[in-house]
Enzyme design. Structure first.
Site, PDB file in Angstrom:
ATOM      1  N   ASP A  13       0.832  -1.202   0.000  1.00 44.78           N
ATOM      2  CA  ASP A  13       0.000   0.000   0.000  1.00 44.78           C
ATOM      3  C   ASP A  13       0.868   1.254   0.000  1.00 44.78           C
ATOM      4  OD1 ASP A  13      -2.378   1.395  -0.021  1.00 44.78           O
ATOM      5  OD2 ASP A  13      -2.722   1.231   2.131  1.00 44.78           O
ATOM      6  N   ARG A  17       0.093   7.711  -2.391  1.00 40.00           N
ATOM      7  CA  ARG A  17       0.615   8.740  -1.481  1.00 40.00           C
ATOM      8  C   ARG A  17       2.080   9.044  -1.760  1.00 40.00           C
ATOM      9  NH1 ARG A  17      -1.571   5.787   3.652  1.00 40.00           N
ATOM     10  NH2 ARG A  17      -2.055   4.281   2.015  1.00 40.00           N
ATOM     11  N   HIS A  30       2.635   3.864  -8.993  1.00 39.48           N
ATOM     12  CA  HIS A  30       2.460   2.437  -9.276  1.00 39.48           C
ATOM     13  C   HIS A  30       3.684   1.872 -10.002  1.00 39.48           C
ATOM     14  CE1 HIS A  30      -1.476   2.538  -7.637  1.00 39.48           C
ATOM     15  NE2 HIS A  30      -1.998   3.291  -8.581  1.00 39.48           N
ATOM     16  N   SER A  58      -7.263  -5.418  -5.623  1.00 43.30           N
ATOM     17  CA  SER A  58      -8.366  -6.018  -4.869  1.00 43.30           C
ATOM     18  C   SER A  58      -9.670  -5.959  -5.655  1.00 43.30           C
ATOM     19  CB  SER A  58      -8.538  -5.291  -3.533  1.00 43.30           C
ATOM     20  OG  SER A  58      -9.200  -4.054  -3.728  1.00 43.30           O
ATOM     21  N   ASN A  61     -10.777  -2.509  -5.774  1.00 41.33           N
ATOM     22  CA  ASN A  61      -9.999  -1.509  -6.514  1.00 41.33           C
ATOM     23  C   ASN A  61     -10.630  -1.139  -7.869  1.00 41.33           C
ATOM     24  OD1 ASN A  61      -6.772  -2.729  -5.294  1.00 41.33           O
ATOM     25  ND2 ASN A  61      -7.999  -1.020  -4.539  1.00 41.33           N
ATOM     26  N   TRP A  62     -11.612  -1.914  -8.324  1.00 41.38           N
ATOM     27  CA  TRP A  62     -12.329  -1.552  -9.566  1.00 41.38           C
ATOM     28  C   TRP A  62     -13.058  -0.226  -9.401  1.00 41.38           C
ATOM     29  CZ3 TRP A  62     -11.007  -4.246 -13.659  1.00 41.38           C
ATOM     30  CH2 TRP A  62     -10.665  -5.605 -13.528  1.00 41.38           C
ATOM     31  N   ARG A  64     -11.891   2.473  -8.409  1.00 41.15           N
ATOM     32  CA  ARG A  64     -11.016   3.632  -8.663  1.00 41.15           C
ATOM     33  C   ARG A  64     -11.320   4.215 -10.054  1.00 41.15           C
ATOM     34  NH1 ARG A  64      -5.216   2.605  -5.761  1.00 41.15           N
ATOM     35  NH2 ARG A  64      -6.089   1.731  -3.851  1.00 41.15           N
ATOM     36  N   GLU A 200       1.144 -13.708  11.926  1.00 31.11           N
ATOM     37  CA  GLU A 200       1.701 -12.561  12.642  1.00 31.11           C
ATOM     38  C   GLU A 200       1.572 -11.352  11.728  1.00 31.11           C
ATOM     39  OE1 GLU A 200       2.785 -12.537  15.767  1.00 31.11           O
ATOM     40  OE2 GLU A 200       2.356 -14.687  15.940  1.00 31.11           O
TER      41      GLU A 200
END
Ligand code: IPE
Ligand code: IPE
Ligand code: MG
Length: 232
Positions: A13, A17, A30, A58, A61-62, A64, A200
């Site tokens: 992720d 940003r 990207h 994901s 994400n479509w 977007r 974890e």
């Protein structure tokens, strides 16, 4: 004592940003993210990680902007084309998680071809989660598992965890030991919900394009200090 996780999974992720902080278009974030993927795959292979799983796109994400979605699809296709020789050279088997029916036809075909070509590789298994969402995966698995039971005259009462898991996209992979999310967000965003039961978790503030070998090593070191109890 420092044990190495067998299966490490990443929620990559922060590409957007990373770009925005530099006044660059998200597409360049990207692209930088793809470079970071190359670096992480190489590091994991050298470090002896047996299973590396990367969340690339994901089912959510479509939603977007179309331009960003198209850009990501193209980026994944070109990444695949440029990396395939390296995968073969380094004994890396590629596996795709997610529903590829909704992907652009050429990307879906290339993914399947790459899976076929690398199927015999034993060095490391690299799983790419593309159009992947855990809830979607679970529903698809539930449909197929119940159809399979019905076909042999069995009922839902005979459904076991192992039988069900054999219909998940991750069939054949061990559960992730360590899930790393970059860019500071502390959520799973529909990733490996079934498989993460005893994983974890490690959260890094670093945006994915900046996540380097040192950060990966730090996560492994931290993992080595954890006491896993599995409820016992
Ligand atoms: C991760 O970076 C890549 C994908 C989810 C495809 P983001 O694009 O989510 O970056 P942020 O979260 O907007 O910074
Ligand atoms: C998760 O990141 C999906 C991928 C890394 C492919 P998102 O950026 O889509 O997640 P949210 O929206 O912050 O939960
Ligand atoms: Mg994000």
């Amino acid at each position: 004592m420092n044990t190495l996780p067998k299966h490490v999974a990443f929620i990559m992720d922060g590409n957007g940003r990373w770009a925005e902080a530099r006044n660059l278009p998200r597409a360049l974030g990207h692209r930088a993210g793809a470079e970071s993927v190359r670096r992480a795959v190489k590091f994991a292979r050298l470090r002896g990680i047996q299973f590396l799983t990367l969340y690339a796109f994901s089912t959510e994400n479509w939603s977007r902007p179309g331009e960003e979605v198209d850009n990501l699809m193209e980026l994944m296709a070109s990444f695949l084309a440029s990396e395939l020789p390296g995968l073969l050279e380094n004994g890396i088997r590629l596996k795709v998680l997610g529903d590829r029916a909704a992907l652009p036809e050429s990307l879906g075909r290339r993914l399947s071809e790459a899976e076929g070509l690398t199927a015999g590789m034993t060095g490391m298994t690299l799983s790419l989660a593309i159009n992947y969402g855990s809830r979607d995966e679970i529903i698809r698995a539930a449909r197929r598992a119940t159809d399979c039971l019905a076909a042999s005259g069995r009922t839902g009462g005979q459904l076991t965890q192992d039988f069900f898991a054999s219909f998940l996209d991750t069939a054949g992979l061990p559960d992730p030991d360590l899930i790393i999310r970059t860019a500071g967000e502390m959520r799973l965003s529909n990733f490996l919900l079934w498989q993460a039961a005893y994983a974890e978790l490690f959260f890094s503030r670093r945006p994915w394009p900046d996540f380097g070998e040192d950060d990966f090593e730090e996560a492994l070191r931290e993992y080595g200090k954890r006491t896993r109890k599995f409820g016992a």
